[in-house]
Design a protein around this motif. Structure first.
Motif, PDB file in Angstrom:
ATOM      1  N   THR A 392      -1.127  15.642  54.952  1.00 28.45           N
ATOM      2  CA  THR A 392      -0.599  16.552  55.963  1.00 28.45           C
ATOM      3  C   THR A 392      -0.385  17.848  55.535  1.00 28.45           C
ATOM      4  O   THR A 392       0.314  18.312  54.310  1.00 28.45           O
ATOM      5  CB  THR A 392       0.538  15.848  56.088  1.00 28.45           C
ATOM      6  OG1 THR A 392       0.160  14.483  56.310  1.00 28.45           O
ATOM      7  CG2 THR A 392       1.447  16.413  57.541  1.00 28.45           C
ATOM      8  N   LEU A 393      -0.232  19.258  56.409  1.00 29.37           N
ATOM      9  CA  LEU A 393      -0.091  20.523  56.104  1.00 29.37           C
ATOM     10  C   LEU A 393       0.195  21.296  56.521  1.00 29.37           C
ATOM     11  O   LEU A 393       0.949  20.093  58.588  1.00 29.37           O
ATOM     12  CB  LEU A 393      -2.217  21.485  56.646  1.00 29.37           C
ATOM     13  CG  LEU A 393      -2.843  20.313  55.345  1.00 29.37           C
ATOM     14  CD1 LEU A 393      -4.232  21.681  55.661  1.00 29.37           C
ATOM     15  CD2 LEU A 393      -2.847  20.567  53.967  1.00 29.37           C
ATOM     16  N   ASP A 394       1.225  22.512  56.255  1.00 35.84           N
ATOM     17  CA  ASP A 394       2.186  22.794  56.760  1.00 35.84           C
ATOM     18  C   ASP A 394       1.393  24.502  56.304  1.00 35.84           C
ATOM     19  O   ASP A 394       1.635  24.436  55.062  1.00 35.84           O
ATOM     20  CB  ASP A 394       3.889  22.840  56.189  1.00 35.84           C
ATOM     21  CG  ASP A 394       4.085  24.141  57.165  1.00 35.84           C
ATOM     22  OD1 ASP A 394       3.749  24.689  57.747  1.00 35.84           O
ATOM     23  OD2 ASP A 394       5.483  24.198  56.853  1.00 35.84           O
ATOM     24  N   GLY A 395       1.113  25.066  57.705  1.00 35.70           N
ATOM     25  CA  GLY A 395      -0.510  26.429  56.676  1.00 35.70           C
ATOM     26  C   GLY A 395      -0.878  25.384  56.514  1.00 35.70           C
ATOM     27  O   GLY A 395      -2.271  25.112  56.237  1.00 35.70           O
ATOM     28  N   ARG A 396      -1.182  26.751  54.680  1.00 33.72           N
ATOM     29  CA  ARG A 396      -2.349  26.048  53.545  1.00 33.72           C
ATOM     30  C   ARG A 396      -1.728  25.152  52.414  1.00 33.72           C
ATOM     31  O   ARG A 396      -1.679  25.263  51.613  1.00 33.72           O
ATOM     32  CB  ARG A 396      -2.692  27.578  52.691  1.00 33.72           C
ATOM     33  CG  ARG A 396      -3.047  28.443  53.870  1.00 33.72           C
ATOM     34  CD  ARG A 396      -4.602  28.013  54.464  1.00 33.72           C
ATOM     35  NE  ARG A 396      -5.399  27.610  53.537  1.00 33.72           N
ATOM     36  CZ  ARG A 396      -6.716  27.016  52.767  1.00 33.72           C
ATOM     37  NH1 ARG A 396      -7.424  26.599  54.391  1.00 33.72           N
ATOM     38  NH2 ARG A 396      -7.515  27.236  51.909  1.00 33.72           N
ATOM     39  N   ARG A 397      -0.203  24.190  53.102  1.00 39.57           N
ATOM     40  CA  ARG A 397       1.291  24.211  51.783  1.00 39.57           C
ATOM     41  C   ARG A 397       0.617  22.375  52.466  1.00 39.57           C
ATOM     42  O   ARG A 397       1.102  22.040  53.414  1.00 39.57           O
ATOM     43  CB  ARG A 397       2.103  24.565  51.960  1.00 39.57           C
ATOM     44  CG  ARG A 397       3.079  23.726  51.284  1.00 39.57           C
ATOM     45  CD  ARG A 397       4.390  24.564  51.037  1.00 39.57           C
ATOM     46  NE  ARG A 397       5.852  23.231  50.136  1.00 39.57           N
ATOM     47  CZ  ARG A 397       5.735  22.794  50.910  1.00 39.57           C
ATOM     48  NH1 ARG A 397       6.061  23.031  52.854  1.00 39.57           N
ATOM     49  NH2 ARG A 397       6.947  21.539  51.117  1.00 39.57           N
ATOM     50  N   ILE A 398       0.597  21.239  51.126  1.00 39.72           N
ATOM     51  CA  ILE A 398       0.804  19.967  51.577  1.00 39.72           C
ATOM     52  C   ILE A 398       1.780  19.866  51.275  1.00 39.72           C
ATOM     53  O   ILE A 398       2.577  19.928  50.289  1.00 39.72           O
ATOM     54  CB  ILE A 398      -0.440  19.370  50.059  1.00 39.72           C
ATOM     55  CG1 ILE A 398      -1.863  19.941  50.559  1.00 39.72           C
ATOM     56  CG2 ILE A 398      -0.301  17.613  50.635  1.00 39.72           C
ATOM     57  CD1 ILE A 398      -2.724  19.219  49.306  1.00 39.72           C
ATOM     58  N   THR A 399       1.973  18.930  52.334  1.00 35.99           N
ATOM     59  CA  THR A 399       3.452  18.513  52.507  1.00 35.99           C
ATOM     60  C   THR A 399       3.352  16.845  52.428  1.00 35.99           C
ATOM     61  O   THR A 399       4.443  16.617  51.804  1.00 35.99           O
ATOM     62  CB  THR A 399       4.412  18.046  54.420  1.00 35.99           C
ATOM     63  OG1 THR A 399       3.415  17.916  55.333  1.00 35.99           O
ATOM     64  CG2 THR A 399       4.124  20.096  54.306  1.00 35.99           C
ATOM     65  N   GLN A 400       2.729  16.517  52.995  1.00 39.05           N
ATOM     66  CA  GLN A 400       2.136  15.212  52.930  1.00 39.05           C
ATOM     67  C   GLN A 400       0.780  14.523  52.202  1.00 39.05           C
ATOM     68  O   GLN A 400      -0.234  15.257  52.712  1.00 39.05           O
ATOM     69  CB  GLN A 400       3.016  14.492  54.112  1.00 39.05           C
ATOM     70  CG  GLN A 400       3.596  12.233  53.316  1.00 39.05           C
ATOM     71  CD  GLN A 400       3.642  12.165  54.862  1.00 39.05           C
ATOM     72  OE1 GLN A 400       4.062  12.371  55.569  1.00 39.05           O
ATOM     73  NE2 GLN A 400       4.520  10.906  54.363  1.00 39.05           N
ATOM     74  N   ALA A 401       0.690  13.758  51.129  1.00 35.34           N
ATOM     75  CA  ALA A 401      -0.476  12.789  50.971  1.00 35.34           C
ATOM     76  C   ALA A 401      -0.539  11.760  50.877  1.00 35.34           C
ATOM     77  O   ALA A 401       0.488  10.703  50.865  1.00 35.34           O
ATOM     78  CB  ALA A 401      -0.833  13.670  49.798  1.00 35.34           C
ATOM     79  N   ARG A 402      -1.350  10.608  51.837  1.00 33.35           N
ATOM     80  CA  ARG A 402      -1.516   9.472  51.756  1.00 33.35           C
ATOM     81  C   ARG A 402      -3.426   9.634  50.927  1.00 33.35           C
ATOM     82  O   ARG A 402      -3.878  10.099  51.729  1.00 33.35           O
ATOM     83  CB  ARG A 402      -2.236   8.489  52.642  1.00 33.35           C
ATOM     84  CG  ARG A 402       0.332   8.061  53.235  1.00 33.35           C
ATOM     85  CD  ARG A 402      -0.688   7.173  54.221  1.00 33.35           C
ATOM     86  NE  ARG A 402      -0.789   6.495  54.599  1.00 33.35           N
ATOM     87  CZ  ARG A 402      -0.105   5.302  53.994  1.00 33.35           C
ATOM     88  NH1 ARG A 402       0.508   5.258  55.011  1.00 33.35           N
ATOM     89  NH2 ARG A 402      -0.168   3.950  54.135  1.00 33.35           N
ATOM     90  N   ILE A 403      -3.368   8.029  49.641  1.00 30.99           N
ATOM     91  CA  ILE A 403      -4.431   8.257  49.238  1.00 30.99           C
ATOM     92  C   ILE A 403      -4.515   6.785  48.987  1.00 30.99           C
ATOM     93  O   ILE A 403      -4.049   6.337  48.593  1.00 30.99           O
ATOM     94  CB  ILE A 403      -4.280   9.205  47.317  1.00 30.99           C
ATOM     95  CG1 ILE A 403      -4.350  10.345  48.530  1.00 30.99           C
ATOM     96  CG2 ILE A 403      -6.097   8.978  47.141  1.00 30.99           C
ATOM     97  CD1 ILE A 403      -3.391  11.279  46.755  1.00 30.99           C
ATOM     98  N   ALA A 404      -6.051   6.829  49.535  1.00 33.42           N
ATOM     99  CA  ALA A 404      -6.168   5.057  48.513  1.00 33.42           C
ATOM    100  C   ALA A 404      -7.631   4.867  48.179  1.00 33.42           C
ATOM    101  O   ALA A 404      -8.434   5.779  48.738  1.00 33.42           O
ATOM    102  CB  ALA A 404      -5.751   4.213  49.698  1.00 33.42           C
ATOM    103  N   PHE A 405      -8.001   4.414  47.043  1.00 31.80           N
ATOM    104  CA  PHE A 405      -8.797   3.637  46.544  1.00 31.80           C
ATOM    105  C   PHE A 405      -9.486   2.379  46.388  1.00 31.80           C
ATOM    106  O   PHE A 405      -8.851   2.135  46.486  1.00 31.80           O
ATOM    107  CB  PHE A 405      -8.566   4.264  44.872  1.00 31.80           C
ATOM    108  CG  PHE A 405      -9.382   5.880  44.612  1.00 31.80           C
ATOM    109  CD1 PHE A 405     -10.198   6.186  44.492  1.00 31.80           C
ATOM    110  CD2 PHE A 405      -8.063   6.905  44.953  1.00 31.80           C
ATOM    111  CE1 PHE A 405     -10.603   7.638  44.595  1.00 31.80           C
ATOM    112  CE2 PHE A 405      -8.379   8.477  44.989  1.00 31.80           C
ATOM    113  CZ  PHE A 405      -9.777   8.536  44.512  1.00 31.80           C
TER     114      PHE A 405
END
Ligand SMILES: Cc1cc2nc3c(=O)[nH]c(=O)nc-3n(C[C@H](O)[C@H](O)[C@H](O)COP(=O)(O)OP(=O)(O)OC[C@H]3O[C@@H](n4cnc5c(N)ncnc54)[C@H](O)[C@@H]3O)c2cc1C
Ligand code: FES
Ligand code: FES
Length: 493
Positions: A392-405
């Motif tokens: 999830t981005l706010d402009g060029r900044r990542i505010t949140q990430a969901r990652i699964a492998f």
């Protein structure tokens, strides 16, 4: 009242079969009962396609044909369908157009794979949009292994045979066949056998819930692309089989503005368009899921319920934040999909409980999604590592990430340390990515098996984090991929 025989359409007429062992495969029925031995057994595990036959079902008022691997399809699963084998194609002494084209282009040498290839081409002949591209044909043939001819003449044969609209005997008989199939759809539960050994196919969710509550030791079968191997490779007896293929409410797809809800019995082929619309990477993941035969039989619910650490859908759907709905008796409950996977092959599923559906949130304008399947072959291969990212981005900044492998632990699992390390970093400052690249090593103790060593998997996972960040930062995929190229994302520009 329950019916005690399966019914299917064969060579223009209905057939009834009863009294078979629940684990009987369609291939064994064809070769040992009908003595139609044109359909071959090669690998007996869904990989080589020598056993490919076509299954016809009515959709939108006409019969549609799909290729399936008869070696891992239970006989009971053909209830209500038309079964077409290679012996049925030539009619009145004339070869079918795909057979003539195979002859004309020298598409066969030893001939062992040929019946399966002809049947895959038959379904392509019936279904493919024209004009047909080589890529499309390659996709259709990914589940058919030919060791001696080479694929160029076979693809040439497909191009020639599928140049015009289908005009064979099957296309001409479509209305009659559709009426025949509709006539067999009686809506009754199917129960063949007795209390200790049966093949059952409930016609409603209520019947399924009641039967499974009574026989919680039964094996649920959806598409049978996993269970089939328990039979052919594990020699499992499967005394009690409950097939979910007649429960209409489980095969629904509900497409809402913000979510896509996929019923447990929706096949991968049916789920393809909806998932591709969420993101092209999901489309690419599904295109590379098994083969056309596996996608035609295998289901979304089966892939999740199986609980494999290397299943492709679970990591993707977990990264998207999906919710799983289960039912036991009259009780339904919904849980975050990631909570379903407890430990290796251990899922949060009560006795008599089954998967109903999964609800998948769609990607929002400020989110970037990436899914990468790493396997030894592009097509028809199980993942060594599967990495899926939602940033999830706010402009060029990542505010949140969901990652699964997938392939990195005993279960499909989120990378919580990496997610935390990514929150707050700037896409334009690669020097700030270091913590996240290091964190992935703390998230997983990778599997170490014949598909890939633990060290390889750890390296690949780290590289996939870097790749996701690089693609999100540049919006481009041309420098990072040799397949699955996609349009640059506006969100990243
Ligand atoms: C050649 C080949 C290639 C493959 N390639 C891939 C691949 O690329 N990626 C991948 O992820 N997998 C792959 N698979 C594995 C398999 O196709 C998938 O896992 C598929 O989605 C399983 O679905 P199914 O409907 O066939 O499940 P089934 O075999 O019918 O069932 C699988 C398990 O789920 C249970 N089950 C099924 N439905 C339900 C339900 N509604 N509620 C509760 N339990 C249920 C069954 O009891 C069983 O334990 C491949 C398999 C083969 C044979
Ligand atoms: S025999 Fe190989 S896929 Fe069926
Ligand atoms: S013709 Fe021999 S395997 Fe294909």
């Amino acid at each position: 009242m329950a019916r005690d025989a399966i019914r299917f359409w064969r060579n223009g007429q209905p057939i009834e079969v009863s009294g078979f062992h629940p684990r009987t495969t369609l291939l064994d029925y064809l070769r040992l009962q009908e003595r139609r031995v044109g359909t071959k057994e090669g690998c007996a595990e869904g990989d080589c396609g020598a056993c490919t036959v076509a299954i016809g079902r009515v959709r939108d008022g006409r019969v549609h044909y799909e290729p399936v691997n008869a070696c891992i399809l239970l006989l009971g699963q053909v209830d209500g369908t038309e079964v077409v084998t290679v012996e049925d194609l030539a009619q009145g002494g004339e070869l079918h157009p795909v057979q003539s084209a195979m002859v004309a282009h020298h598409g066969s040498q030893c001939g062992f794979c040929t019946p399966g290839i002809v049947m895959s081409l038959f379904t392509l002949y019936q279904e493919a949009e024209r004009p047909l591209s080589r890529e499309h044909i390659n996709d259709a043939l990914a589940g058919n292994l030919c060791r001696c001819t080479g694929y160029r003449p076979i693809v040439d044969a497909a191009l020639e045979a599928c140049s015009g609209a289908p005009q064979d005997a099957f296309a001409k008989a479509s209305e009659t066949t559709a009426r025949g199939l509709a006539g067999m759809a009686d809506g009754h539960d199917l129960f063949i056998g007795n209390e200790t050994r049966f093949f059952a196919a409930p016609a409603s969710e209520a019947s399924l819930a009641a039967l499974y509550a009574q026989h919680s030791d039964a094996t649920l079968v959806a598409g049978c692309t996993d269970v089939g191997l328990w039979v052919t490779k594990g020699m499992a007896e499967l005394d009690k089989v409950i097939w979910l293929g007649r429960v209409a409410s489980l095969d629904r797809i509900e497409n809402e503005a913000d979510t896509l809800t996929i019923g447990a019995m929706v096949t991968h082929a049916q789920a393809f368009a909806g998932l591709q619309n969420i993101d092209p990477d999901l489309g690419e993941l599904m295109r590379r899921f098994g083969s056309a035969q596996v996608r035609a039989s295998g289901t979304v619910g089966g892939n999740i319920a199986n609980g494999s650490p290397i299943g492709d859908l679970a990591p993707a759907l977990i990264a998207l934040g999906s919710t799983l709905e289960l039912r036991q008796g009259e009780t339904t409950r919904a849980i975050p999909l990631e909570n379903f996977f407890i430990a290796y092959r251990k899922q949060d599923r009560l006795p008599g409980e089954f998967v109903r559906r999964v609800t998948v949130p769609k990607i929002k304008g400020n989110e970037v999604f990436r899914a990468y399947k790493v396997s030894k072959r592009f097509d028809e291969d199980i993942s060594a590592v599967l990495g899926v990212f939602k940033l999830t981005l706010d402009g060029r900044r990542i505010t949140q990430a969901r990652i699964a492998f997938g392939g990195m632990a005993g279960i499909p699992k989120r990378a919580v340390e990496t997610e935390a390390a990514l929150a707050g970093i700037f896409l334009d400052e690669p020097s700030s990515w270091g913590d996240a690249l290091a964190a992935i090593a703390r998230d997983y103790q990778p599997l170490d098996d014949h598909r890939a060593s633990a060290a390889y998997r750890a390296t690949v996972a780290r590289n996939l984090v870097f790749k996701a960040l690089s693609e999100a930062a540049s919006g481009a995929t041309r420098a990072t991929r040799i397949i699955g190229l996609r349009e640059p994302l506006e969100a990243a520009e």
